[in-house]
Scaffold this active site. Structure first.
Site, PDB file in Angstrom:
ATOM      1  CB  CYS A  98      17.335   7.640  12.670  1.00 38.32           C
ATOM      2  SG  CYS A  98      18.079   6.005  12.541  1.00 38.32           S
ATOM      3  CB  CYS A 114      20.357   7.036  14.700  1.00 37.07           C
ATOM      4  SG  CYS A 114      20.234   6.883  12.900  1.00 37.07           S
TER       5      CYS A 114
END
Length: 303
Positions: A62, A65
């Site tokens: 991700c 993230c």
């Protein structure tokens, strides 16, 4: 958020210590940032009765993230044990991902006395993270969760050594006011800081953020949207909904609403809308791609 998150299956499982913490009953945690797992989450829930726990649901693949997680970790460490950060790898911990109904990540949820409190989904700027943390501490205090975790060990000592210098007095005054929800006092403190140093970029950013918080706390979402729908060219009505959208993380919706309003207004009525857009651009950050896109659209409408 209650009903949207089901933690019942994790509440009563044995409290294996999360990675990075001392075993249960040791009394002192070596760090305020831990890796939580399906097996250790029972202990995390218990800790949330002492301090609010911020749960960061992430994955290695991700990209957003990797932008958000370091900011959350930095802000958590600065609070010196008043908040615990529990990092959850959703790929390795499917029960937690299912319990939090993590349809997209990064997803950040707080726990106060075992109850989930929404924070944000998606990458957000550091200033917004700080403000949400301040609101979290306020909600925690209202619910009697005001403890501080005893932190020891080399990691904590290293974090203390790397801590940023204390905030200037007026900035500290503003931050303390934000923590208790006194936005008027925070605005006054930032305005004093700018009177002393008009180039204080942190004060400029802080003032914009706290003015937004002050505006939205007086608004009712449903009433504001109804008023804006009934009067598409009412500048204040559109400002109200744009503020609510930005505060809720719907940045593109806020920009699109004001750009549409700007395009429809006569040229002699556009200045307040342009000024509000510029203010909101500053809150999100000049490098943010959503700001770059909206700023280009505004330029095309101007010229």
């Amino acid at each position: 958020m209650r009903g949207a998150v089901d933690l019942s299956s994790l509440r009563n499982r044995p409290a294996a210590p999360p990675s990075g913490t001392a075993p249960a009953g040791a009394g002192v945690l070596p760090d305020v940032v831990v890796d939580a797992t399906d097996e250790s989450f029972g202990q995390i829930l218990e800790i949330s009765r002492t301090v609010p726990v911020v749960v960061d649901l992430w994955a290695e693949w991700c990209g957003p993230c990797k932008q958000l997680s370091p900011i959350i970790e930095k802000v958590t460490r600065e609070l010196g044990g008043r908040v615990l950060l529990a990092k959850v790898d959703v790929d390795a911990n499917p029960q937690l991902a299912q319990g939090f109904r993590a349809q997209s990540i990064p997803m950040v949820v707080a726990l106060i006395a075992g109850q989930p409190v929404p924070m944000f989904t998606g990458a957000v700027p550091e200033q917004q993270v700080r403000e949400v943390f301040a609101q979290l501490l306020q909600v925690a205090a209202q619910n009697g969760v005001t403890g501080t975790l005893p932190i020891g060990g080399s990691e904590a000592e290293g974090a203390e050594a790397d801590a940023e210098p204390p905030l200037p007095p007026l900035h500290a005054e503003a931050f303390a006011a934000i923590e208790v929800g006194d936005y008027a006092a925070a605005i006054t403190a930032y305005e004093k800081a700018l009177a002393e140093n008009p180039r204080d970029e942190d004060a400029i950013a802080g003032l914009g953020q706290v003015r937004l918080l002050d505006r939205v706390q007086k608004l009712d979402l449903q009433e504001a949207r109804a008023a804006a729908a009934a009067a598409p060219l009412d500048v204040q009505a559109q400002f109200d909904v744009a503020d609510l959208d930005l505060a809720g993380g719907h940045v593109e919706d806020a920009f699109a609403r004001l750009l549409e309003l700007f395009a429809q207004l006569p040229s002699d009525q556009r200045t307040p809308v342009r000024e509000r857009l510029v203010e909101l651009f500053g809150l999100v950050g000049a490098a943010d791609p959503r700001v770059v896109s909206a700023r280009n659209r505004l330029s095309s409408l101007l010229f």
